[in-house]
Enzyme design. Structure first.
Site, mmCIF file in Angstrom:
data_model
loop_
_atom_site.group_PDB
_atom_site.id
_atom_site.type_symbol
_atom_site.label_atom_id
_atom_site.label_comp_id
_atom_site.label_asym_id
_atom_site.label_seq_id
_atom_site.Cartn_x
_atom_site.Cartn_y
_atom_site.Cartn_z
ATOM 1 N N ARG A 37 0.820 -1.215 0.000
ATOM 2 C CA ARG A 37 0.000 0.000 0.000
ATOM 3 C C ARG A 37 0.854 1.265 0.000
ATOM 4 O O ARG A 37 0.443 2.283 0.540
ATOM 5 C CB ARG A 37 -0.974 0.013 1.179
ATOM 6 C CG ARG A 37 -1.949 -1.152 1.191
ATOM 7 C CD ARG A 37 -2.900 -1.096 0.008
ATOM 8 N NE ARG A 37 -4.034 -1.989 0.187
ATOM 9 C CZ ARG A 37 -5.221 -1.594 0.612
ATOM 10 N NH1 ARG A 37 -5.449 -0.339 0.878
ATOM 11 N NH2 ARG A 37 -6.189 -2.463 0.751
ATOM 12 N N ARG A 41 -2.693 6.232 -0.504
ATOM 13 C CA ARG A 41 -2.792 6.344 0.932
ATOM 14 C C ARG A 41 -2.117 7.578 1.515
ATOM 15 O O ARG A 41 -2.716 8.618 1.564
ATOM 16 C CB ARG A 41 -2.222 5.081 1.590
ATOM 17 C CG ARG A 41 -3.064 3.843 1.369
ATOM 18 C CD ARG A 41 -4.216 3.837 2.340
ATOM 19 N NE ARG A 41 -4.987 2.621 2.328
ATOM 20 C CZ ARG A 41 -4.942 1.693 3.290
ATOM 21 N NH1 ARG A 41 -4.107 1.834 4.287
ATOM 22 N NH2 ARG A 41 -5.721 0.650 3.225
ATOM 23 N N ARG A 50 -5.749 12.419 -6.997
ATOM 24 C CA ARG A 50 -7.041 11.732 -6.849
ATOM 25 C C ARG A 50 -8.224 12.690 -6.692
ATOM 26 O O ARG A 50 -9.380 12.263 -6.780
ATOM 27 C CB ARG A 50 -7.000 10.803 -5.631
ATOM 28 C CG ARG A 50 -6.362 9.430 -5.855
ATOM 29 C CD ARG A 50 -7.261 8.479 -6.630
ATOM 30 N NE ARG A 50 -8.650 8.551 -6.205
ATOM 31 C CZ ARG A 50 -9.152 7.940 -5.146
ATOM 32 N NH1 ARG A 50 -8.403 7.170 -4.408
ATOM 33 N NH2 ARG A 50 -10.433 8.061 -4.830
ATOM 34 N N ASP A 86 -6.617 -2.339 -7.772
ATOM 35 C CA ASP A 86 -7.247 -2.929 -6.594
ATOM 36 C C ASP A 86 -7.627 -4.367 -6.919
ATOM 37 O O ASP A 86 -7.829 -4.717 -8.085
ATOM 38 C CB ASP A 86 -8.490 -2.143 -6.169
ATOM 39 C CG ASP A 86 -8.933 -2.561 -4.769
ATOM 40 O OD1 ASP A 86 -8.333 -2.084 -3.790
ATOM 41 O OD2 ASP A 86 -9.843 -3.402 -4.658
ATOM 42 N N TYR A 161 -15.521 -10.547 -0.719
ATOM 43 C CA TYR A 161 -16.147 -9.277 -1.128
ATOM 44 C C TYR A 161 -17.340 -9.530 -2.038
ATOM 45 O O TYR A 161 -18.384 -8.891 -1.932
ATOM 46 C CB TYR A 161 -15.136 -8.383 -1.849
ATOM 47 C CG TYR A 161 -14.115 -7.783 -0.914
ATOM 48 C CD1 TYR A 161 -14.458 -6.727 -0.071
ATOM 49 C CD2 TYR A 161 -12.821 -8.275 -0.858
ATOM 50 C CE1 TYR A 161 -13.533 -6.190 0.806
ATOM 51 C CE2 TYR A 161 -11.891 -7.742 0.015
ATOM 52 C CZ TYR A 161 -12.253 -6.695 0.850
ATOM 53 O OH TYR A 161 -11.333 -6.173 1.712
HETATM 54 O O1 1CP Z 1 0.105 0.486 -2.849
HETATM 55 C C1 1CP Z 1 -0.443 -0.569 -3.163
HETATM 56 O O2 1CP Z 1 -0.351 -1.593 -2.460
HETATM 57 C C2 1CP Z 1 -1.113 -0.661 -4.534
HETATM 58 C C3 1CP Z 1 -2.476 -0.681 -4.678
HETATM 59 C C4 1CP Z 1 -3.468 -1.544 -3.922
HETATM 60 C C5 1CP Z 1 -3.410 -2.896 -3.559
HETATM 61 C C6 1CP Z 1 -2.243 -3.859 -3.690
HETATM 62 C C7 1CP Z 1 -4.747 -1.068 -3.552
HETATM 63 C C8 1CP Z 1 -5.217 0.316 -3.772
HETATM 64 N N1 1CP Z 1 -5.465 -2.110 -3.046
HETATM 65 C C9 1CP Z 1 -4.670 -3.242 -3.023
HETATM 66 C C10 1CP Z 1 -5.049 -4.589 -2.613
HETATM 67 C C11 1CP Z 1 -6.240 -4.775 -1.766
HETATM 68 N N2 1CP Z 1 -7.462 -4.168 -1.877
HETATM 69 C C12 1CP Z 1 -6.324 -5.731 -0.744
HETATM 70 C C13 1CP Z 1 -5.214 -6.681 -0.378
HETATM 71 C C14 1CP Z 1 -4.167 -6.008 0.417
HETATM 72 C C15 1CP Z 1 -4.450 -5.633 1.822
HETATM 73 O O3 1CP Z 1 -4.943 -6.479 2.600
HETATM 74 O O4 1CP Z 1 -4.152 -4.480 2.186
HETATM 75 C C16 1CP Z 1 -7.603 -5.681 -0.191
HETATM 76 C C17 1CP Z 1 -8.160 -6.520 0.943
HETATM 77 C C18 1CP Z 1 -8.322 -4.679 -0.908
HETATM 78 C C19 1CP Z 1 -9.724 -4.276 -0.712
HETATM 79 C C20 1CP Z 1 -9.839 -2.834 -0.419
HETATM 80 N N3 1CP Z 1 -9.733 -1.875 -1.390
HETATM 81 C C21 1CP Z 1 -10.012 -2.194 0.815
HETATM 82 C C22 1CP Z 1 -10.104 -2.892 2.170
HETATM 83 C C23 1CP Z 1 -11.450 -2.784 2.742
HETATM 84 C C24 1CP Z 1 -11.661 -3.737 3.850
HETATM 85 O O5 1CP Z 1 -12.293 -4.772 3.594
HETATM 86 O O6 1CP Z 1 -11.202 -3.452 4.989
HETATM 87 C C25 1CP Z 1 -10.049 -0.810 0.576
HETATM 88 C C26 1CP Z 1 -10.274 0.294 1.565
HETATM 89 C C27 1CP Z 1 -9.857 -0.635 -0.813
HETATM 90 C C28 1CP Z 1 -9.738 0.647 -1.549
HETATM 91 C C29 1CP Z 1 -8.352 0.971 -1.947
HETATM 92 N N4 1CP Z 1 -7.522 0.166 -2.705
HETATM 93 C C30 1CP Z 1 -6.336 0.792 -2.944
HETATM 94 C C31 1CP Z 1 -6.386 2.075 -2.308
HETATM 95 C C32 1CP Z 1 -5.289 3.108 -2.358
HETATM 96 C C33 1CP Z 1 -7.655 2.165 -1.682
HETATM 97 C C34 1CP Z 1 -8.187 3.347 -0.926
HETATM 98 C C35 1CP Z 1 -9.021 4.115 -1.876
HETATM 99 C C36 1CP Z 1 -9.228 5.517 -1.522
HETATM 100 O O7 1CP Z 1 -8.328 6.343 -1.727
HETATM 101 O O8 1CP Z 1 -10.369 5.787 -1.060
#
Ligand code: 1CP
Length: 351
Positions: A37, A41, A50, A86, A161
């Protein structure tokens, strides 16, 4: 399948990078590091690009996704980029009505819970992945010798999901479907496995030099449940990608009790979360596989002196493994001070 002739592993641009060497089990005195991540973030430049663009749109606009992928590499001097996307993007590109709600995560209008829901799902067409492969081509042209890591969600995490319809800490609908209709469960997970595998393959063919399968929620299963209901589908993803000559990292959280089973689905590198010290993980895995991890993300907001001691401890424990790529034990928390991350990377590099 051979990689295209202009792939960075074939032109040797990324083949000699420290991350790829460490993933191959080659230990050098240099300590490679990247952070889960890291793209997005905590960075002000991420928030600014964004502004006014939804999360899914930012993933599907190649210029934007490429720029966000590159931001942490420029700022923190990390040794690898992780593609900005994602785990639910392949579901969306296969026609599933999923959105990423700001501050919540993936939400589905119609969760997939019945045989009919499953029959309504389409196969993911590689043409639909054009925005992804275009973004990757921009990224790898900029990265030069720094490797790009492609990724996808493991079938269990992704299916949770799809079935639940929104993020849940306990996964009640998912677990009940798994127990009460195992045939439907396995059929849904087979579709998810094909879809996530197509997404990852496209990233590698377009220029990613390694792949990481995220099974973030696997630790919510008992070991028996993991082996019966999740592992066979992760195995089918890893097996379907094993013709690609790239390292395959496998990561989950709270998975200390299932590390060998997670390795055995076909991982060549194990990502370890903060709950299992690296020396313990290395013992469990018999000292046979390169490790990645596992700086505690919570320490990033503590004092610098304590963070340094913690990082040094992680390095020390990781030195027992065949090789080690430094990373966090889970993702960068959104409120992290980016300067702390830059400083930590410099400290790891011995500067
Ligand atoms: O920096 C990075 O790692 C690159 C991008 C990336 C990756 C690898 C994003 C962007 N998401 C992910 C993978 C991801 N997405 C996972 C596996 C990794 C982990 O456990 O951290 C999971 C479970 C998700 C699902 C997801 N997408 C969540 C989690 C929600 C929950 O169930 O608690 C969330 C909040 C997102 C949105 C998301 N994905 C990525 C970002 C930067 C964001 C936030 C979006 C925003 O700015 O609002």
């Amino acid at each position: 399948m051979p990689l295209p002739l202009d792939h960075p592993l074939i032109t040797s641009l990324s083949a000699d990078s420290q991350v790829i060497k460490a993933y191959q089990g080659i230990r050098t005195s240099y300590k490679p590091v990247w952070m889960m991540r890291q793209a997005g973030r905590s960075l002000p430049e991420y928030r600014s690009i964004r502004a006014g663009i939804s999360m899914l749109d930012s993933c599907l606009r190649p210029e934007v996704a490429a720029e966000i992928t590159l931001q942490p590499v420029r700022r923190h001097k990390v040794d690898a980029a992780i593609f900005f996307s994602d785990i639910v993007i392949p579901l969306r590109l296969a026609g599933v009505n999923v959105d990423i709600a700001s501050g919540i995560g993936p939400v589905l209008e119609h969760p997939v819970r019945t045989r009919q829901d499953l029959e309504n799902l389409r196969e993911l067409d590689t043409d639909a992945l054009l925005p992804i492969t275009e973004a990757i081509k921009i990224v790898v042209a900029e990265l030069g010798s720094i490797p790009l890591i492609g990724f996808g969600g493991a079938p269990f995490t992704l299916a949770s999901y799809l079935i639940e319809g929104s993020p849940s800490k306990v996964l009640p609908v998912t677990r009940s479907l798994m127990r009460n209709d195992p045939q439907l469960w396995h059929d849904i997970l087979s579709w998810v496995a094909r879809t996530t595998s197509t997404f990852i393959r496209a990233q590698v063919m377009a220029g990613a030099s390694a792949l990481q399968l995220f099974d973030s929620w696997a630790g919510k299963l008992s070991l028996d449940e993991y082996v019966t209901f999740a592992a066979p589908h992760s195995k089918s993803v890893m097996t379907s990608l094993s013709d690609l000559p790239v390292p395959r990292v496998h990561f989950g959280t709270q998975t200390g009790s299932m590390l060998t089973q997670m390795r055995d689905v076909g991982a060549t590198v194990m990502g370890i979360d903060s709950d299992t010290p690296l020396d313990v993980a290395n013992n469990i895995l018999g000292g046979t596989i390169p490790l990645q991890g596992n700086i505690d993300p919570e320490r990033l907001s503590g004092s610098w002196e304590e963070l340094k001691l913690h990082v040094a401890d992680v390095i020390e424990r990781g030195s027992l493994a065949p090789s080690h790529v430094l990373n966090l034990g889970h993702g960068v928390p959104p409120d992290t001070d980016p300067d702390v991350l830059t400083r930590m990377v410099a400290f790891i590099h011995g500067e």
